[in-house]
Design a protein around this motif. Structure first.
Motif, mmCIF file in Angstrom:
data_model
loop_
_atom_site.group_PDB
_atom_site.id
_atom_site.type_symbol
_atom_site.label_atom_id
_atom_site.label_comp_id
_atom_site.label_asym_id
_atom_site.label_seq_id
_atom_site.Cartn_x
_atom_site.Cartn_y
_atom_site.Cartn_z
ATOM 1 N N GLU A 1 -5.118 -2.823 -5.251
ATOM 2 C CA GLU A 1 -6.533 -2.478 -5.064
ATOM 3 C C GLU A 1 -6.709 -1.003 -4.715
ATOM 4 O OE1 GLU A 1 -8.243 -6.786 -3.575
ATOM 5 O OE2 GLU A 1 -7.048 -5.583 -2.180
ATOM 6 N N VAL A 2 -5.802 -0.452 -3.922
ATOM 7 C CA VAL A 2 -5.861 0.974 -3.614
ATOM 8 C C VAL A 2 -5.646 1.781 -4.885
ATOM 9 C CG1 VAL A 2 -4.737 2.878 -2.367
ATOM 10 C CG2 VAL A 2 -5.161 0.707 -1.208
ATOM 11 N N GLU A 3 -4.666 1.382 -5.690
ATOM 12 C CA GLU A 3 -4.412 2.074 -6.955
ATOM 13 C C GLU A 3 -5.641 2.023 -7.858
ATOM 14 O OE1 GLU A 3 -1.264 2.154 -10.690
ATOM 15 O OE2 GLU A 3 -1.135 0.515 -9.247
ATOM 16 N N ALA A 4 -6.259 0.857 -7.981
ATOM 17 C CA ALA A 4 -7.453 0.714 -8.819
ATOM 18 C C ALA A 4 -8.570 1.630 -8.322
ATOM 19 C CB ALA A 4 -7.918 -0.742 -8.844
ATOM 20 N N TYR A 5 -8.742 1.707 -7.006
ATOM 21 C CA TYR A 5 -9.776 2.587 -6.455
ATOM 22 C C TYR A 5 -9.474 4.044 -6.797
ATOM 23 C CZ TYR A 5 -12.472 5.506 -3.419
ATOM 24 O OH TYR A 5 -13.293 6.508 -2.977
ATOM 25 N N VAL B 1 0.843 -1.195 0.000
ATOM 26 C CA VAL B 1 0.000 0.000 0.000
ATOM 27 C C VAL B 1 0.881 1.249 0.000
ATOM 28 C CG1 VAL B 1 -1.622 1.365 1.383
ATOM 29 C CG2 VAL B 1 -2.030 -1.090 1.027
ATOM 30 N N ARG B 2 1.906 1.263 0.857
ATOM 31 C CA ARG B 2 2.822 2.411 0.882
ATOM 32 C C ARG B 2 3.465 2.626 -0.489
ATOM 33 N NH1 ARG B 2 4.038 -0.179 5.941
ATOM 34 N NH2 ARG B 2 3.349 1.139 7.671
ATOM 35 N N ALA B 3 3.917 1.528 -1.113
ATOM 36 C CA ALA B 3 4.568 1.627 -2.429
ATOM 37 C C ALA B 3 3.601 2.173 -3.469
ATOM 38 C CB ALA B 3 5.104 0.261 -2.857
ATOM 39 N N GLY B 4 2.360 1.731 -3.419
ATOM 40 C CA GLY B 4 1.357 2.229 -4.367
ATOM 41 C C GLY B 4 1.104 3.717 -4.200
ATOM 42 N N LEU B 5 1.044 4.178 -2.964
ATOM 43 C CA LEU B 5 0.836 5.608 -2.724
ATOM 44 C C LEU B 5 2.061 6.418 -3.135
ATOM 45 C CD1 LEU B 5 -1.010 5.345 0.705
ATOM 46 C CD2 LEU B 5 -2.030 5.853 -1.538
ATOM 47 N N ARG B 6 3.261 5.883 -2.863
ATOM 48 C CA ARG B 6 4.496 6.568 -3.298
ATOM 49 C C ARG B 6 4.566 6.649 -4.817
ATOM 50 N NH1 ARG B 6 6.981 3.437 0.947
ATOM 51 N NH2 ARG B 6 7.652 1.931 -0.623
ATOM 52 N N LYS B 7 4.096 5.627 -5.496
ATOM 53 C CA LYS B 7 4.130 5.592 -6.969
ATOM 54 C C LYS B 7 3.434 6.820 -7.554
ATOM 55 C CE LYS B 7 2.261 2.661 -10.669
ATOM 56 N NZ LYS B 7 1.646 1.352 -10.947
ATOM 57 N N TYR B 8 2.402 7.297 -6.857
ATOM 58 C CA TYR B 8 1.663 8.477 -7.326
ATOM 59 C C TYR B 8 2.057 9.743 -6.557
ATOM 60 C CZ TYR B 8 -1.146 5.449 -10.190
ATOM 61 O OH TYR B 8 -1.554 4.568 -11.159
ATOM 62 N N ASN B 9 3.134 9.659 -5.762
ATOM 63 C CA ASN B 9 3.605 10.798 -4.972
ATOM 64 C C ASN B 9 2.497 11.389 -4.111
ATOM 65 O OD1 ASN B 9 6.326 10.805 -5.984
ATOM 66 N ND2 ASN B 9 5.509 11.647 -7.882
ATOM 67 N N THR C 1 -0.456 5.724 -14.401
ATOM 68 C CA THR C 1 0.931 6.087 -14.683
ATOM 69 C C THR C 1 1.711 4.839 -15.072
ATOM 70 O OG1 THR C 1 2.966 7.036 -13.776
ATOM 71 C CG2 THR C 1 1.562 5.859 -12.233
ATOM 72 N N ALA C 2 2.739 5.039 -15.857
ATOM 73 C CA ALA C 2 3.613 3.928 -16.234
ATOM 74 C C ALA C 2 4.726 3.739 -15.205
ATOM 75 C CB ALA C 2 4.210 4.190 -17.608
ATOM 76 N N ALA C 3 4.738 4.586 -14.182
ATOM 77 C CA ALA C 3 5.769 4.472 -13.140
ATOM 78 C C ALA C 3 5.688 3.096 -12.487
ATOM 79 C CB ALA C 3 5.585 5.561 -12.091
ATOM 80 N N ILE C 4 6.820 2.619 -12.040
ATOM 81 C CA ILE C 4 6.910 1.323 -11.369
ATOM 82 C C ILE C 4 6.985 1.554 -9.865
ATOM 83 C CG2 ILE C 4 8.263 -0.801 -11.158
ATOM 84 C CD1 ILE C 4 7.071 -0.420 -13.936
ATOM 85 N N ALA C 5 6.176 0.821 -9.109
ATOM 86 C CA ALA C 5 6.225 0.926 -7.653
ATOM 87 C C ALA C 5 7.575 0.426 -7.157
ATOM 88 C CB ALA C 5 5.097 0.118 -7.031
ATOM 89 N N ASP C 6 8.042 0.967 -6.025
ATOM 90 C CA ASP C 6 9.357 0.607 -5.503
ATOM 91 C C ASP C 6 9.330 -0.606 -4.576
ATOM 92 O OD1 ASP C 6 8.214 1.681 -3.223
ATOM 93 O OD2 ASP C 6 9.515 3.437 -3.156
ATOM 94 N N ALA C 7 8.176 -1.270 -4.474
ATOM 95 C CA ALA C 7 8.037 -2.506 -3.704
ATOM 96 C C ALA C 7 6.844 -3.259 -4.282
ATOM 97 C CB ALA C 7 7.817 -2.200 -2.221
#
Length: 104
Positions: A72-76, A20-28, A86-92
């Motif tokens: 799932e958080v990202e999809a929401y 979840v943290r990685a997904g949120l970081r992915k979108y800053n 985004t095409a960014a890659i999550a860091d975890a």
């Protein structure tokens, strides 16, 4: 696009919470990280607010998806129009299970 208000009820180091943290970081995205293991009051608050005891639990603008992965958080967030894909890659890993039966 106004950034969402996010409160994440997470465990300090478990796979799903890290995802979840990685997904949120992915979108800053900024968010309040509430440690539900080391702070029993935060855990009790999560249970009271969500009506259940499973984590991760992520409150986004008052909406409370529970027992979610980073994916799932990202999809929401995308479905709700709060972020653009985004095409960014999550860091975890964002969909990592700790064991075969439980998210955390």
């Amino acid at each position: 696009m106004k950034p969402p208000t996010i409160t994440a009820y997470l465990k300090p180091s478990r796979g799903w919470s890290q995802g979840v943290r990685a997904g949120l970081r992915k979108y800053n995205l900024s968010y309040e990280d509430r440690d539900i293991i080391n702070n029993p009051a935060l855990y009790a608050g999560m249970v009271e607010k969500s009506g259940q005891s499973l984590s991760p639990c992520v409150e986004v603008n008052g909406h409370l998806p529970v027992d979610v992965s980073g994916d799932e958080v990202e999809a929401y967030l995308i479905q709700a129009g709060l972020v653009h894909p985004t095409a960014a890659i999550a860091d975890a890993p964002t969909n990592q299970v700790c064991d075969a039966h439980h998210h955390e």
